[in-house]
Design a protein around this motif. Structure first.
Motif, PDB file in Angstrom:
ATOM      1  N   ILE A 304       8.828  -0.523  11.207  1.00  0.00           N
ATOM      2  CA  ILE A 304       9.335   0.735  11.737  1.00  0.00           C
ATOM      3  C   ILE A 304       8.449   1.871  11.240  1.00  0.00           C
ATOM      4  N   TRP A 305       7.856   2.597  12.185  1.00  0.00           N
ATOM      5  CA  TRP A 305       6.942   3.653  11.784  1.00  0.00           C
ATOM      6  C   TRP A 305       7.686   4.896  11.317  1.00  0.00           C
ATOM      7  N   ASN A 306       8.581   5.361  12.135  1.00  0.00           N
ATOM      8  CA  ASN A 306       9.255   6.613  11.819  1.00  0.00           C
ATOM      9  C   ASN A 306      10.638   6.603  12.471  1.00  0.00           C
ATOM     10  N   GLU A 307      11.326   7.748  12.417  1.00  0.00           N
ATOM     11  CA  GLU A 307      12.682   7.829  12.954  1.00  0.00           C
ATOM     12  C   GLU A 307      12.705   7.625  14.464  1.00  0.00           C
ATOM     13  N   ALA A 308      11.742   8.156  15.167  1.00  0.00           N
ATOM     14  CA  ALA A 308      11.702   8.002  16.626  1.00  0.00           C
ATOM     15  C   ALA A 308      11.526   6.533  17.007  1.00  0.00           C
ATOM     16  N   HIS A 309      10.630   5.848  16.302  1.00  0.00           N
ATOM     17  CA  HIS A 309      10.435   4.415  16.567  1.00  0.00           C
ATOM     18  C   HIS A 309      11.709   3.622  16.263  1.00  0.00           C
ATOM     19  N   LEU A 310      12.414   3.990  15.212  1.00  0.00           N
ATOM     20  CA  LEU A 310      13.652   3.310  14.856  1.00  0.00           C
ATOM     21  C   LEU A 310      14.705   3.493  15.946  1.00  0.00           C
ATOM     22  N   ARG A 311      14.820   4.706  16.485  1.00  0.00           N
ATOM     23  CA  ARG A 311      15.805   4.939  17.547  1.00  0.00           C
ATOM     24  C   ARG A 311      15.472   4.126  18.789  1.00  0.00           C
ATOM     25  N   HIS A 312      14.189   4.061  19.128  1.00  0.00           N
ATOM     26  CA  HIS A 312      13.777   3.267  20.288  1.00  0.00           C
ATOM     27  C   HIS A 312      14.117   1.791  20.080  1.00  0.00           C
ATOM     28  N   ALA A 313      13.828   1.263  18.900  1.00  0.00           N
ATOM     29  CA  ALA A 313      14.115  -0.149  18.623  1.00  0.00           C
ATOM     30  C   ALA A 313      15.618  -0.412  18.633  1.00  0.00           C
ATOM     31  N   LEU A 314      16.406   0.502  18.088  1.00  0.00           N
ATOM     32  CA  LEU A 314      17.851   0.310  18.045  1.00  0.00           C
ATOM     33  C   LEU A 314      18.464   0.358  19.447  1.00  0.00           C
ATOM     34  N   ARG A 315      17.948   1.251  20.318  1.00  0.00           N
ATOM     35  CA  ARG A 315      18.461   1.300  21.689  1.00  0.00           C
ATOM     36  C   ARG A 315      18.180  -0.010  22.418  1.00  0.00           C
ATOM     37  N   ALA A 316      16.988  -0.536  22.234  1.00  0.00           N
ATOM     38  CA  ALA A 316      16.651  -1.804  22.892  1.00  0.00           C
ATOM     39  C   ALA A 316      17.493  -2.950  22.343  1.00  0.00           C
ATOM     40  N   TYR A 317      17.685  -2.957  21.039  1.00  0.00           N
ATOM     41  CA  TYR A 317      18.493  -4.048  20.463  1.00  0.00           C
ATOM     42  C   TYR A 317      19.957  -3.917  20.847  1.00  0.00           C
ATOM     43  N   GLU A 318      20.478  -2.683  20.909  1.00  0.00           N
ATOM     44  CA  GLU A 318      21.867  -2.493  21.328  1.00  0.00           C
ATOM     45  C   GLU A 318      22.072  -3.011  22.744  1.00  0.00           C
ATOM     46  N   ARG A 319      21.127  -2.742  23.638  1.00  0.00           N
ATOM     47  CA  ARG A 319      21.243  -3.230  25.013  1.00  0.00           C
ATOM     48  C   ARG A 319      21.182  -4.759  25.045  1.00  0.00           C
ATOM     49  N   HIS A 320      20.268  -5.316  24.266  1.00  0.00           N
ATOM     50  CA  HIS A 320      20.155  -6.780  24.214  1.00  0.00           C
ATOM     51  C   HIS A 320      21.419  -7.411  23.647  1.00  0.00           C
ATOM     52  N   TYR A 321      21.963  -6.831  22.597  1.00  0.00           N
ATOM     53  CA  TYR A 321      23.138  -7.408  21.948  1.00  0.00           C
ATOM     54  C   TYR A 321      24.362  -7.351  22.851  1.00  0.00           C
ATOM     55  N   ASN A 322      24.559  -6.270  23.555  1.00  0.00           N
ATOM     56  CA  ASN A 322      25.757  -6.100  24.380  1.00  0.00           C
ATOM     57  C   ASN A 322      25.655  -6.790  25.727  1.00  0.00           C
ATOM     58  N   GLU A 323      24.449  -6.918  26.272  1.00  0.00           N
ATOM     59  CA  GLU A 323      24.318  -7.407  27.633  1.00  0.00           C
ATOM     60  C   GLU A 323      23.777  -8.832  27.726  1.00  0.00           C
ATOM     61  N   HIS A 324      23.187  -9.349  26.660  1.00  0.00           N
ATOM     62  CA  HIS A 324      22.544 -10.661  26.791  1.00  0.00           C
ATOM     63  C   HIS A 324      22.918 -11.639  25.675  1.00  0.00           C
ATOM     64  N   ARG A 325      22.977 -11.200  24.451  1.00  0.00           N
ATOM     65  CA  ARG A 325      23.151 -12.138  23.331  1.00  0.00           C
ATOM     66  C   ARG A 325      24.538 -12.774  23.372  1.00  0.00           C
ATOM     67  N   THR A 326      24.563 -14.096  23.212  1.00  0.00           N
ATOM     68  CA  THR A 326      25.836 -14.823  23.260  1.00  0.00           C
ATOM     69  C   THR A 326      26.551 -14.742  21.917  1.00  0.00           C
ATOM     70  N   HIS A 327      27.875 -14.979  21.969  1.00  0.00           N
ATOM     71  CA  HIS A 327      28.714 -14.903  20.769  1.00  0.00           C
ATOM     72  C   HIS A 327      29.662 -16.091  20.762  1.00  0.00           C
ATOM     73  N   ARG A 328      29.797 -16.721  19.622  1.00  0.00           N
ATOM     74  CA  ARG A 328      30.729 -17.844  19.509  1.00  0.00           C
ATOM     75  C   ARG A 328      32.173 -17.387  19.686  1.00  0.00           C
ATOM     76  N   SER A 329      32.495 -16.197  19.185  1.00  0.00           N
ATOM     77  CA  SER A 329      33.871 -15.713  19.319  1.00  0.00           C
ATOM     78  C   SER A 329      34.226 -15.388  20.762  1.00  0.00           C
ATOM     79  N   LEU A 330      33.213 -15.239  21.634  1.00  0.00           N
ATOM     80  CA  LEU A 330      33.448 -14.959  23.050  1.00  0.00           C
ATOM     81  C   LEU A 330      33.156 -16.171  23.920  1.00  0.00           C
ATOM     82  N   ALA A 331      33.122 -17.354  23.327  1.00  0.00           N
ATOM     83  CA  ALA A 331      32.858 -18.604  24.061  1.00  0.00           C
ATOM     84  C   ALA A 331      31.507 -18.538  24.766  1.00  0.00           C
ATOM     85  N   ALA A 332      30.476 -18.105  24.046  1.00  0.00           N
ATOM     86  CA  ALA A 332      29.087 -18.054  24.518  1.00  0.00           C
ATOM     87  C   ALA A 332      28.860 -16.984  25.582  1.00  0.00           C
TER      88      ALA A 332
END
Length: 370
Positions: A304-332
């Motif tokens: 992570i270079w700086n705060e702006a880079h961190l925000r960009h990475a977190l937005r991408a990961y938040e989208r990936h986590y909510n829209e694509h990543r599977t969860h055992r508690s949600l039956a995949a």
């Protein structure tokens, strides 16, 4: 022991039955001679034994009792036997007692046993409803059409070691989280350091039921004003998505970064703040588990270079986590994406998968080819 006696008795009975058939061929004179010879032998045995008691096996006693008891007592006294008639009658009484004892053991006594499925149902109702006593469980069974006495329900619970309802009504923290999952948000700060040696604080919340994550922001200076504005933005987001009426609790720790004002702001929206214990991260285990996932899948694998880079990475990961990543508690399934229907065998044979990279290949997502 009893089985061995029965086997021997059966053998002697069959043996003497065939011997009786052999007697049919004998004349009366031959029978009288044999009887006189047997009586003489018994007299010889009496003379040799003297005061000693004869040694008879259980099968001998059973056969003699079965054969001699039908005769009258006077007839028994005229016969020359190794034992007295009273002894023979005593053997017969013992045989009858053993027979009745076996019959009482084999015959079902008392009330029939409760069906195993009913026992399992009683224990299930008790475990799923800690405040229900045996009479409340009995009433629920009656509504289900299960005919069972209240005393039987009490006995099933006691045998299984289930405490009475007053001792089971204590709600544990895990029970509270499970029962109120739809109404709970969890919040926490996550710390990370950029390549410029600047410490950044990430404020995130997670919904317990859907597992949807909202990253409220990141800053190097988490002032009370910044945290208060982040909470206001969260409430507006919840209102826009229709979740605000559903949320009733927000779990957070006792960090000094949280101002007292946010509790009042949440209270006006009908959300109560629940503080975790001191140094008890397990009380906020759902979000703590997500923090571990965030570090393992993003922060520990990215420079992570700086705060702006961190925000960009977190937005991408938040989208990936909510829209694509599977969860055992949600039956995949994913928080914002339902689990698709299984493919047919013919579809699997023609299956073509494409890979989509996020954050320069740190995260991979796989989709069906267009």
């Amino acid at each position: 022991m009893i089985a061995a006696v029965l086997v021997r008795f059966t053998y002697f009975a069959v043996y003497h039955a065939f011997a009786a058939l052999w007697l049919l061929r004998m004349t009366d004179r031959e029978k009288d001679v044999e009887i006189l010879a047997l009586c003489r032998q018994i007299a010889v045995l009496h003379r040799q034994l003297g005061d000693q008691r004869p040694r008879l096996r259980p099968e001998d006693r059973a056969l003699l009792a079965a054969v001699l008891v039908p005769l009258a007592r006077a007839t028994l006294r005229r016969l020359r036997l190794l034992v007295s008639p009273d002894t023979v009658l005593g053997w017969h009484r013992d045989l009858m007692k053993r027979r009745h004892a076996r019959m009482s053991v084999n015959r079902a006594s008392g009330r029939p046993c409760t069906v195993a499925s009913i026992r399992r149902l009683v224990l299930r109702l008790a475990s799923e409803n800690p405040s229900w006593g045996y009479r409340r469980i009995h009433g629920e069974l009656a509504l289900l059409g299960v005919a069972i006495a209240a005393s039987t329900v009490w006995e099933i619970l006691k045998t299984a070691g289930v405490d009475p309802a007053p001792h089971r009504m204590t709600v544990t923290w895990a029970d509270f989280l499970r029962s109120q999952a739809e109404a709970i948000l969890a919040m926490d700060f996550i710390e990370t350091v950029t390549l410029t040696d600047q410490r950044q604080y990430i404020l995130a919340v997670i919904h317990h039921t859907s597992r949807r994550v909202r990253i409220l922001g990141t800053t190097a200076h988490p002032t009370h004003a910044w945290v208060t504005q982040a909470i206001r933005n969260l409430l507006m987001d919840l209102e826009d998505t229709g979740y605000l009426a559903q949320i009733k609790f927000l779990i957070r720790d006792r960090d000094a970064k949280y101002p007292e004002l946010i509790d009042k702001i949440l209270g006006t929206a009908g959300i109560a703040t629940v503080l975790t214990g001191v140094r008890m991260p397990r009380m906020n285990s759902t979000l703590e588990r997500w923090v571990k996932t965030l570090r393992a899948e993003l922060l520990d694998r990215t420079l992570i270079w700086n705060e702006a880079h961190l925000r960009h990475a977190l937005r991408a990961y938040e989208r990936h986590y909510n829209e694509h990543r599977t969860h055992r508690s949600l039956a995949a399934a994913a928080p914002l994406r339902a689990r698709p229907q299984p493919l047919e065998p013919a579809q699997i044979e023609r299956l073509t998968i494409d890979r989509r990279d996020r954050l320069g290949g740190v995260i991979h997502e796989y989709h069906h080819a267009a």
